[in-house]
Design an enzyme around this catalytic site. Structure first.
Site, PDB file in Angstrom:
ATOM      1  N   ASP A  32      30.637  29.529  23.917  1.00 49.16           N
ATOM      2  CA  ASP A  32      31.656  30.145  23.058  1.00 49.16           C
ATOM      3  C   ASP A  32      31.147  30.163  21.623  1.00 49.16           C
ATOM      4  O   ASP A  32      30.520  29.191  21.196  1.00 49.16           O
ATOM      5  CB  ASP A  32      32.977  29.333  23.146  1.00 49.16           C
ATOM      6  N   ASN A  33      31.390  31.255  20.904  1.00 46.24           N
ATOM      7  CA  ASN A  33      30.986  31.276  19.483  1.00 46.24           C
ATOM      8  C   ASN A  33      32.146  30.868  18.582  1.00 46.24           C
ATOM      9  O   ASN A  33      32.011  30.845  17.365  1.00 46.24           O
ATOM     10  CB  ASN A  33      30.415  32.647  19.076  1.00 46.24           C
ATOM     11  N   THR A  36      37.317  33.350  18.262  1.00 47.42           N
ATOM     12  CA  THR A  36      38.750  33.259  18.601  1.00 47.42           C
ATOM     13  C   THR A  36      39.038  32.050  19.486  1.00 47.42           C
ATOM     14  O   THR A  36      40.195  31.694  19.679  1.00 47.42           O
ATOM     15  CB  THR A  36      39.256  34.540  19.318  1.00 47.42           C
ATOM     16  N   ASP A  57      26.463  32.575  20.745  1.00 45.90           N
ATOM     17  CA  ASP A  57      27.002  33.929  20.845  1.00 45.90           C
ATOM     18  C   ASP A  57      26.360  34.593  22.062  1.00 45.90           C
ATOM     19  O   ASP A  57      25.147  34.807  22.080  1.00 45.90           O
ATOM     20  CB  ASP A  57      26.625  34.669  19.545  1.00 45.90           C
ATOM     21  N   ASN A 100      23.548  40.486  29.045  1.00 42.76           N
ATOM     22  CA  ASN A 100      22.893  39.169  29.089  1.00 42.76           C
ATOM     23  C   ASN A 100      23.364  38.359  30.296  1.00 42.76           C
ATOM     24  O   ASN A 100      22.564  37.698  30.965  1.00 42.76           O
ATOM     25  CB  ASN A 100      23.183  38.383  27.805  1.00 42.76           C
ATOM     26  N   GLY A 103      21.834  39.807  33.461  1.00 42.45           N
ATOM     27  CA  GLY A 103      20.399  39.466  33.526  1.00 42.45           C
ATOM     28  C   GLY A 103      20.213  38.019  33.944  1.00 42.45           C
ATOM     29  O   GLY A 103      19.371  37.701  34.798  1.00 42.45           O
ATOM     30  N   TYR A 146      38.056  47.828  22.226  1.00 40.10           N
ATOM     31  CA  TYR A 146      38.280  46.873  23.321  1.00 40.10           C
ATOM     32  C   TYR A 146      38.257  47.613  24.663  1.00 40.10           C
ATOM     33  O   TYR A 146      37.533  47.245  25.578  1.00 40.10           O
ATOM     34  CB  TYR A 146      39.627  46.194  23.113  1.00 40.10           C
ATOM     35  N   TYR A 160      24.793  46.969  38.302  1.00 44.32           N
ATOM     36  CA  TYR A 160      23.965  45.820  38.725  1.00 44.32           C
ATOM     37  C   TYR A 160      24.196  45.507  40.201  1.00 44.32           C
ATOM     38  O   TYR A 160      23.285  45.090  40.902  1.00 44.32           O
ATOM     39  CB  TYR A 160      24.245  44.588  37.855  1.00 44.32           C
TER      40      TYR A 160
END
Ligand code: UDP
Length: 310
Positions: A32-33, A36, A57, A100, A103, A146, A160
């Site tokens: 979590d960055n 929020t 991030d 990310n 991957g 969003y 994917y």
């Protein structure tokens, strides 16, 4: 021991998911960055050996040493106020962030579940919303950052699955509430409860005739758990079909809190959906899931939480 990565795990939903997977005996890794999210939501888990927190991030390169069985991608600002404040981060976490995660999942042979949303239906012209409806979204309106990020996220996840054979699950979350929602996230429920507890006017946007259908967080978490462990790869709506107008909802909260607050009517934000209710036929059929918690019950628990916060 199964190992699960939860992005956005310090947020409202992510922290409840962390609790659930800890309870189920998983090793839980949260990223979590904290834009929020809030460490308070997971502080009770920090000392557990089964739990790890990474302050990072997920829109940048992410790395997890060792094996990984599952990834839940829940990182994203998720209320209209939040994504209006952080439009670029919202777009990045729904696009670069999911890339990310996918991957990483490929490298680890992990299964990925993404948190999509009823917002992908936009201001819906079909009611209630079933999964085969493609939506009515304004890409360049305030909610576009969003809605389109989440739509891209679904497309990327399906790609994917199709091209790399990755195991993927797509969850469409309808309005959900419960303890650990942020009081200042601008959503109707925390706004109304906060205003009612402080004796301020309740701010209903528009004439309050727009509808929403509110699901208690425990019901949502149960649906997510079932979807993750199912073998179903198409999108699944999870939400409570008990629909109510926002005006009635405001009145319900005034009554519940015993507040003397009056309702005041403000301008309706642009592109605010006029109606929203999930068609949960698919969730019932493929997950044998239905919501169990009635709004009166869920609101009581949530009110107790907000009383401590206000
Ligand atoms: N809303 C409102 N007053 C507020 C906050 C929200 O009337 O102080 C309305 C909002 O315009 C929308 C509904 O309540 O019609 C639900 O808003 P929320 O932000 O909770 O969720 P979303 O619009 O994403 O479903």
């Amino acid at each position: 021991m199964k190992r699960i990565l939860i992005t956005g795990g310090a947020g409202f939903l992510g922290s409840h998911l962390s609790d659930r997977f800890i309870k189920e005996g998983y090793h839980v890794i949260v990223m979590d960055n904290l834009i929020t999210g809030n460490l308070k939501n997971i502080e009770h888990l920090m000392k557990l050996e089964q739990f790890e927190f990474h302050h990072c991030d997920v829109s940048k390169f992410i790395h997890v040493p060792g094996k990984l069985d599952y990834i839940l991608h829940f990182a994203s600002p998720a209320s209209p106020i939040d994504y209006l404040k952080t439009p670029i981060q919202t777009l990045k976490v729904g696009s670069l962030g999911i890339h990310n995660c996918l991957g990483l999942a490929r490298a680890k042979k992990a299964r990925v579940l993404i948190a999509s949303t009823s917002e992908i239906y936009g201001d819906p012209l079909v009611h209630p919303q079933h999964e085969n409806y493609w939506g009515n979204v304004n890409p360049v309106g305030p909610r576009g950052v969003y809605d389109e990020a989440k739509r891209f996220q679904e497309a990327m996840t399906m790609a994917y699955h199709t091209y790399h054979g990755l195991e993927t699950r797509i969850l469409r979350i309808f309005n959900t509430y419960g303890p650990r929602m942020r009081l200042d996230d601008g959503r109707a429920l925390p706004a109304f409860i906060g205003q009612a507890l402080r004796g301020q006017d309740i701010t209903v946007f528009g004439d309050g005739s727009q509808t929403r259908s509110f699901c208690y967080v425990d019901d949502l978490v149960e649906g997510i758990y079932r979807l993750l462990l199912s073998d179903y790869i198409h999108p699944v709506n999870i939400g409570n079909p008990d629909e109510i107008t926002i005006k009635e909802f405001a009145e319900e909260i005034v009554k519940l809190t015993g507040s003397k607050s009056k309702i005041t009517y403000l301008d309706l934000p642009k592109d605010d959906p006029k109606q929203r209710r999930p068609d949960i036929t698919r969730a019932k059929k493929v997950l044998d899931w239905t919501p169990k918690v009635k709004r009166a019950e869920g609101l009581k628990v949530t009110l107790e939480y907000f009383k401590k916060v206000v």
